[in-house]
Scaffold this active site. Structure first.
Site, PDB file in Angstrom:
ATOM      1  N   HIS A 154      14.494 -54.561 -24.129  1.00 27.94           N
ATOM      2  CA  HIS A 154      15.862 -54.604 -23.604  1.00 27.94           C
ATOM      3  C   HIS A 154      15.813 -55.355 -22.272  1.00 27.94           C
ATOM      4  CE1 HIS A 154      19.538 -52.069 -22.027  1.00 27.94           C
ATOM      5  NE2 HIS A 154      19.783 -53.359 -22.078  1.00 27.94           N
ATOM      6  N   GLY A 199      19.783 -56.142 -26.051  1.00 31.94           N
ATOM      7  CA  GLY A 199      20.606 -56.181 -24.845  1.00 31.94           C
ATOM      8  C   GLY A 199      21.702 -57.230 -24.889  1.00 31.94           C
ATOM      9  N   GLY A 200      21.902 -57.833 -26.045  1.00 33.81           N
ATOM     10  CA  GLY A 200      22.838 -58.956 -26.124  1.00 33.81           C
ATOM     11  C   GLY A 200      24.261 -58.621 -26.551  1.00 33.81           C
ATOM     12  N   ALA A 225      22.813 -52.724 -30.500  1.00 36.10           N
ATOM     13  CA  ALA A 225      23.333 -51.366 -30.288  1.00 36.10           C
ATOM     14  C   ALA A 225      24.862 -51.386 -30.202  1.00 36.10           C
ATOM     15  CB  ALA A 225      22.713 -50.747 -29.042  1.00 36.10           C
ATOM     16  N   CYS A 282      14.528 -45.280 -21.920  1.00 35.48           N
ATOM     17  CA  CYS A 282      15.679 -44.458 -21.522  1.00 35.48           C
ATOM     18  C   CYS A 282      15.595 -44.097 -20.038  1.00 35.48           C
ATOM     19  CB  CYS A 282      15.747 -43.193 -22.373  1.00 35.48           C
ATOM     20  SG  CYS A 282      17.224 -42.234 -22.020  1.00 35.48           S
ATOM     21  N   LYS A 305       9.850 -49.281 -27.616  1.00 30.83           N
ATOM     22  CA  LYS A 305      10.995 -50.011 -27.076  1.00 30.83           C
ATOM     23  C   LYS A 305      10.979 -49.843 -25.567  1.00 30.83           C
ATOM     24  CE  LYS A 305      16.076 -50.148 -27.424  1.00 30.83           C
ATOM     25  NZ  LYS A 305      16.581 -49.245 -26.371  1.00 30.83           N
ATOM     26  N   GLU A 348      17.342 -41.317 -30.842  1.00 24.59           N
ATOM     27  CA  GLU A 348      16.116 -40.751 -30.288  1.00 24.59           C
ATOM     28  C   GLU A 348      16.032 -39.270 -30.625  1.00 24.59           C
ATOM     29  OE1 GLU A 348      14.001 -40.633 -25.946  1.00 24.59           O
ATOM     30  OE2 GLU A 348      15.923 -39.645 -26.131  1.00 24.59           O
ATOM     31  N   MET A 360      20.455 -45.242 -31.191  1.00 24.82           N
ATOM     32  CA  MET A 360      21.580 -44.777 -30.352  1.00 24.82           C
ATOM     33  C   MET A 360      21.793 -43.288 -30.579  1.00 24.82           C
ATOM     34  SD  MET A 360      24.544 -47.693 -30.480  1.00 24.82           S
ATOM     35  CE  MET A 360      24.277 -48.272 -32.152  1.00 24.82           C
ATOM     36  N   VAL A 361      21.649 -42.520 -29.505  1.00 26.05           N
ATOM     37  CA  VAL A 361      21.872 -41.079 -29.571  1.00 26.05           C
ATOM     38  C   VAL A 361      23.279 -40.799 -30.110  1.00 26.05           C
ATOM     39  CG1 VAL A 361      22.261 -39.035 -28.119  1.00 26.05           C
ATOM     40  CG2 VAL A 361      20.211 -40.400 -27.817  1.00 26.05           C
TER      41      VAL A 361
HETATM   42  C1  FNR Z   1      21.791 -46.297 -26.427  1.00 26.35           C
HETATM   43  N1  FNR Z   1      20.496 -46.779 -26.183  1.00 26.35           N
HETATM   44  C2  FNR Z   1      19.397 -46.054 -26.628  1.00 26.35           C
HETATM   45  N2  FNR Z   1      18.139 -46.582 -26.535  1.00 26.35           N
HETATM   46  C3  FNR Z   1      17.075 -45.939 -27.051  1.00 26.35           C
HETATM   47  O1  FNR Z   1      15.953 -46.449 -26.976  1.00 26.35           O
HETATM   48  N3  FNR Z   1      17.233 -44.719 -27.649  1.00 26.35           N
HETATM   49  C4  FNR Z   1      18.452 -44.119 -27.763  1.00 26.35           C
HETATM   50  O2  FNR Z   1      18.566 -43.030 -28.333  1.00 26.35           O
HETATM   51  C5  FNR Z   1      19.583 -44.789 -27.215  1.00 26.35           C
HETATM   52  N4  FNR Z   1      20.847 -44.234 -27.267  1.00 26.35           N
HETATM   53  C6  FNR Z   1      21.957 -45.003 -26.965  1.00 26.35           C
HETATM   54  C7  FNR Z   1      23.234 -44.517 -27.247  1.00 26.35           C
HETATM   55  C8  FNR Z   1      24.350 -45.321 -27.029  1.00 26.35           C
HETATM   56  C9  FNR Z   1      25.720 -44.797 -27.363  1.00 26.35           C
HETATM   57  C10 FNR Z   1      24.175 -46.629 -26.497  1.00 26.35           C
HETATM   58  C11 FNR Z   1      25.368 -47.523 -26.250  1.00 26.35           C
HETATM   59  C12 FNR Z   1      22.919 -47.082 -26.188  1.00 26.35           C
HETATM   60  C13 FNR Z   1      20.277 -48.143 -25.675  1.00 26.35           C
HETATM   61  C14 FNR Z   1      20.409 -49.174 -26.784  1.00 26.35           C
HETATM   62  O3  FNR Z   1      19.472 -48.964 -27.835  1.00 26.35           O
HETATM   63  C15 FNR Z   1      20.230 -50.606 -26.263  1.00 26.35           C
HETATM   64  O4  FNR Z   1      18.957 -50.727 -25.674  1.00 26.35           O
HETATM   65  C16 FNR Z   1      21.277 -51.000 -25.224  1.00 26.35           C
HETATM   66  O5  FNR Z   1      22.562 -50.525 -25.579  1.00 26.35           O
HETATM   67  C17 FNR Z   1      21.339 -52.524 -25.070  1.00 26.35           C
HETATM   68  O6  FNR Z   1      21.587 -53.164 -26.311  1.00 26.35           O
HETATM   69  P1  FNR Z   1      23.040 -53.722 -26.713  1.00 26.35           P
HETATM   70  O7  FNR Z   1      24.011 -52.589 -26.620  1.00 26.35           O
HETATM   71  O8  FNR Z   1      23.397 -54.795 -25.709  1.00 26.35           O
HETATM   72  O9  FNR Z   1      22.899 -54.283 -28.092  1.00 26.35           O
END
Ligand code: FNR
Length: 346
Positions: free
Chosen positions: A190, A222-223, A248, A123, A162, A49, A25-26
């Site tokens: 995802h 994604g859950g 996430a 992304c 991913k 990332e 998560m950024v």
């Molecule tokens: C993300 N997601 C994300 N995915 C990724 O591959 N690299 C990244 O840097 C990010 N950054 C990011 C920041 C924030 C604030 C969120 C909420 C999401 C996507 C994340 O890893 C994930 O794929 C999705 O949020 C779905 O999973 P959850 O949230 O349902 O568990």
């Protein structure tokens, strides 16, 4: 010195099966959050990332005061990536890239300090897609394969990627099979397409089809909308047929979701998070962003409003009774000659 002498043997190579993972998560997945996720029971933690050319613009520096390894941007002195020995065997660095050789060069820079390298192929943000990164790689499978093959053959640590699902389940399985043949150690999936938003339901049956077809571990993602307890994580595993899951948003909101014994009250989580932010001299605005994402609607409360006005790490800490702790540690760091990002520049 730290890290570079640790040559990985096959025996303690990171395994991705049967794991509960902090998703990339950024801005959220910086060191304090990763360490707290590990404290609460996460098995693997992904970094935010990091873009390959930003890593390539940084140099490695052992920070003896904090006990960290820092990758410092040589142009402005900011910390691009901070890590420490506690997470060495469990941290996976996620990279954004559109170029095999650049990806390899950037990965080489960090490979002795991390347990694995992941490539972001999911992304959908304009910044990534325009640059040929993120989900753009799924539309250019030859390039995606080239990136992964180059990393697998050039690195000693495991490589993963991913992805997002495609609108068609059979195509999704076929693409994941193609990617798996590059020699990657696992694949995160995802269950939303590039055009679907977080409020759309997650296509768990697509993930299950991928898990059934592949022999490498598939990491379900994604859950979060349905994950409010540790039990819900098990449910998500069952629905997706995966033994590993990556979380996430549920972790962004309350990272104690990783605790088998159940989630902790948010205030306890915030306090632990702030202590780690202080101990690792985390950027104040990054800490504020993360706490803000934990507070969510609580930002409307009187204390929430006080929080929004806070401008320094110490001011944020003071709201949770940690102002003195923060000030004392920062004085220690200063006395040791290393405070803040600017002063660590050469
Ligand atoms: C993300 N997601 C994300 N995915 C990724 O591959 N690299 C990244 O840097 C990010 N950054 C990011 C920041 C924030 C604030 C969120 C909420 C999401 C996507 C994340 O890893 C994930 O794929 C999705 O949020 C779905 O999973 P959850 O949230 O349902 O568990």
């Amino acid at each position: 010195s730290n890290g570079s002498s640790q040559v990985k043997s096959g025996a303690n190579r990171l395994s991705y099966s049967d794991k509960t993972i902090l998703a990339p998560m950024v801005r959220v997945g910086t060191l304090p959050m990763r360490l707290l996720a590990l404290q609460f029971g996460a098995d693997i933690v992904y970094t935010e990332e990091l873009i390959d050319w930003k890593l390539l613009r940084s140099f490695r520096r052992v920070n003896d005061v904090l006990g960290t390894i820092d990758f410092v941007d040589e142009t402005d002195g900011t910390i691009v990536f901070r890590t420490c020995s506690r997470e060495r065997e469990q941290v996976v660095l996620q990279m954004g890239t559109s170029d095999p050789q650049r990806a390899l060069k950037a990965a080489k820079l960090v490979e002795n300090d991390v347990a694995g390298i992941d490539i972001n192929m999911g992304c959908p943000k304009e910044f990534s897609v325009k640059g040929g990164m993120g989900v753009a790689l799924m539309a250019d499978i030859e390039k995606a394969k080239n990136v992964l093959e180059t990393l697998v053959s050039g690195l000693r640590c495991p490589v993963t990627c991913k992805v997002r699902v495609l609108p068609d389940v059979d195509r999704t399985v076929a693409v994941c099979q193609t990617l798996a043949m590059t020699g990657i150690s696992a694949i995160g999936v995802h269950g939303r397409t590039r055009d679907e938003r977080p409020q759309h339901s997650n296509r768990n049956h697509y993930i299950k089809a991928v898990a059934n077809a592949l022999s490498i571990p598939v990491i379900a993602n994604g859950g979060s909308k349905e994950i409010e307890s540790f039990e819900d994580i098990k449910k998500f595993k069952n629905e997706t047929g995966c033994s590993s899951v990556m979380i996430a948003r549920a972790a962004e909101w309350n990272v104690s979701i990783f605790r088998k014994e159940g989630r902790l009250p948010l205030d306890d989580v915030i306090k632990k998070y702030l202590v780690l932010s202080v101990d690792y001299d985390n950027n104040g605005s990054n800490t504020k962003y993360c706490v803000q994402n934990m507070l969510r609607e609580l930002q409307e409360t009187p204390r929430g409003k006080l929080f929004l006005e806070a401008q320094t790490l110490e001011q944020i800490c003071a709201i949770w009774g940690l102002g003195d702790y923060c000030r004392a540690r920062q004085l220690e760091f200063k006395a040791a000659g290393l405070l803040g990002r600017r002063e660590i520049c050469p």
